[in-house]
Design an enzyme around this catalytic site. Structure first.
Site, mmCIF file in Angstrom:
data_model
loop_
_atom_site.group_PDB
_atom_site.id
_atom_site.type_symbol
_atom_site.label_atom_id
_atom_site.label_comp_id
_atom_site.label_asym_id
_atom_site.label_seq_id
_atom_site.Cartn_x
_atom_site.Cartn_y
_atom_site.Cartn_z
ATOM 1 N N GLY A 73 0.815 -1.209 0.000
ATOM 2 C CA GLY A 73 0.000 0.000 0.000
ATOM 3 C C GLY A 73 0.852 1.263 0.000
ATOM 4 C CG ASN A 152 -4.667 3.809 9.603
ATOM 5 O OD1 ASN A 152 -5.054 4.822 9.012
ATOM 6 N ND2 ASN A 152 -3.593 3.800 10.357
ATOM 7 C CD GLN A 180 -6.606 -0.543 7.542
ATOM 8 O OE1 GLN A 180 -7.415 -1.445 7.736
ATOM 9 N NE2 GLN A 180 -5.333 -0.635 7.916
ATOM 10 C CB SER A 201 -2.058 -2.943 1.297
ATOM 11 O OG SER A 201 -1.112 -3.783 1.927
ATOM 12 N N GLY A 202 -2.412 -6.050 -0.148
ATOM 13 C CA GLY A 202 -2.876 -7.428 0.000
ATOM 14 C C GLY A 202 -2.952 -7.921 1.440
ATOM 15 C CG HIS A 203 -0.168 -6.623 4.723
ATOM 16 N ND1 HIS A 203 -0.210 -6.309 6.061
ATOM 17 C CD2 HIS A 203 0.244 -5.509 4.097
ATOM 18 C CE1 HIS A 203 0.177 -5.054 6.226
ATOM 19 N NE2 HIS A 203 0.463 -4.540 5.036
ATOM 20 C CB THR A 239 11.162 -9.828 -12.219
ATOM 21 O OG1 THR A 239 12.278 -9.541 -13.058
ATOM 22 C CG2 THR A 239 10.575 -11.191 -12.584
ATOM 23 C CB CYS A 327 2.260 1.904 10.425
ATOM 24 S SG CYS A 327 1.203 0.806 9.499
#
Ligand code: PLP
Length: 389
Positions: A73, A152, A180, A201-203, A239, A327
């Site tokens: 993110g 968040n 979020q 953001s994936g996580h 990549t 964070c």
């Protein structure tokens, strides 16, 4: 591992089994480089395009190629902000909010050194955007507006449709940090035509750490962040992280199928938690109780209590929660979000964020409801901030 009561899903989430299963073949079997011309690479490329489609569907994006895969993110936010500022070089004003994640706030603030005026619009005591101040801030000099979709810490959902329409009316580029929001509330780029860019953001929704995406609406001027490298249609160098991208796609599809569960079962557990904590603990404050919130988030504060003691004692009972933003957890300072909301000083050091997920069940809620009242009493009696008790 002993049982963990995990209630810190706004910090990060566990990877879903379905996601892990989708990813595994891309480590040792389908490990070809997606940009290679031979079939062994091309088949990976095809799978990545499928993942792009899955993410586009979660966001209601019209074209899969509006999705750029990034590492997180924060990268998506940084990319969007730098791109927008460079796209409109004659405009020298950036508008954001006082409660953004630092991935946005610090990136915007960095432009002050280059002569930009950065306006951080405030929020009211419910954590909602001050619309009058916002309207006054956005003008024809504004190159970028960056406003988060959902906070968040408080969970507050901003009126992004209205705010983006206003920004577009002034010719600014509109970015939203939806890190979020994705997977918690419906997002539909088709119905929000004024959002130019959106970060996820994936996580935060059961994909692994290390993968994110940036939605860039067709026709939005785009200036890439890393100059060398040509992947992602020449928009993001590096990549392709095939296994992670496949995981993000699988998580997006899963999240889309679980949105109703978020809105009903998860929200139901959050609301029960709020009610039972309010009944059991004197001097509790529910932050943003009357604002529209993401269904999984509860922010509370305790009078003259030290949140570090609360977190330590919860941890001793196997319960994970957070004080404000994870964070920022190395910095022992009251949260900038809670300060912006005007949380009274006697509550500012006792903020607790409890965030649920699809994997939370009622035994997790029972565990924190039974542990917290005693822990808060202890934290109040030991608190350095306690002048009254
Ligand atoms: N934006 C918001 C609102 C967040 O909550 C976070 C992480 O907590 C980020 C951005 C950063 O995302 P990432 O951890 O993927 O860099």
């Amino acid at each position: 591992m002993s049982k963990v009561t995990y209630l810190d899903n706004n910090a990060t989430t566990r990877v879903a089994e379905e996601v892990l299963e989708a990813m595994l073949p891309f480590f040792c079997d389908y490990y070809g480089n997606a940009s290679s011309v031979y079939e062994f690479g091309a088949q990976v490329h095809d799978r990545l395009e499928h993942a792009r489609k899955q993410v586009a569907e979660l966001l209601g994006a019209e074209h899969p190629h509006e999705i750029i895969f990034t590492s997180c993110g924060s990268e998506s936010d940084n990319t969007a902000i730098h791109s927008a500022v460079r796209a409109l070089p004659n405009r020298k004003r950036i508008v954001t909010s006082a409660v953004e994640h630092l991935a946005v706030l610090d990136t915007c603030r960095a432009y002050k050194k280059e002569g930009y005026e950065v306006i951080e619009v405030g929020v009211d005591e419910q954590g909602q955007l001050d619309m009058d101040a916002y309207k006054a801030a956005v003008n024809e000099q504004t190159c970028l507006v960056s406003l988060m979709y959902a906070n968040n810490e408080s969970g507050v959902v901003f009126p992004i449709e209205e705010a983006s329409a206003l920004a577009k009316g002034k010719g600014a580029i509109f970015h939203t940090d939806a890190v979020q929001a994705a997977g918690k509330i419906p997002l539909n780029m088709g119905a929000c035509p004024h959002i130019d860019m959106l970060s996820i953001s994936g996580h935060k929704f059961h994909a692994p750490k290390g993968i994110g995406a940036l939605y860039v609406r067709n026709g939005t001027p785009f200036d890439k962040f890393m100059l060398g490298g040509h992947q992602e249609r020449n928009r993001r160098a590096g990549t392709e992280a095939s296994a992670l991208i496949v995981g993000l796609g699988a998580a997006a599809e899963l999240a889309a199928s679980r949105l109703e569960d978020e809105e009903t079962r998860v929200k139901g557990m959050r609301d029960r938690l709020q009610k039972e904590l309010v009944a059991a603990i004197p001097d509790i404050r529910v932050n943003a109780a009357n604002a529209p919130r993401t269904p999984n988030t509860l922010s509370v504060a305790f009078k003259y209590a030290d949140e570090e003691i609360i977190l330590r004692e919860l941890s001793a009972q196997g319960i994970c929660a957070s004080s404000g933003s994870a964070c920022n957890s190395e910095v022992i300072e009251p949260s900038h979000v809670m300060k912006a909301m005007g949380v009274p000083p006697e509550y500012l050091n006792g903020v607790l964020r409890i965030s649920l997920s699809h994997y939370t069940d009622s035994s997790d809620i029972d565990a924190i409801v039974s542990a917290l009242p005693g822990i808060v009493r202890l934290a109040q009696s030991q608190s350095l901030f306690n002048e009254e008790l």
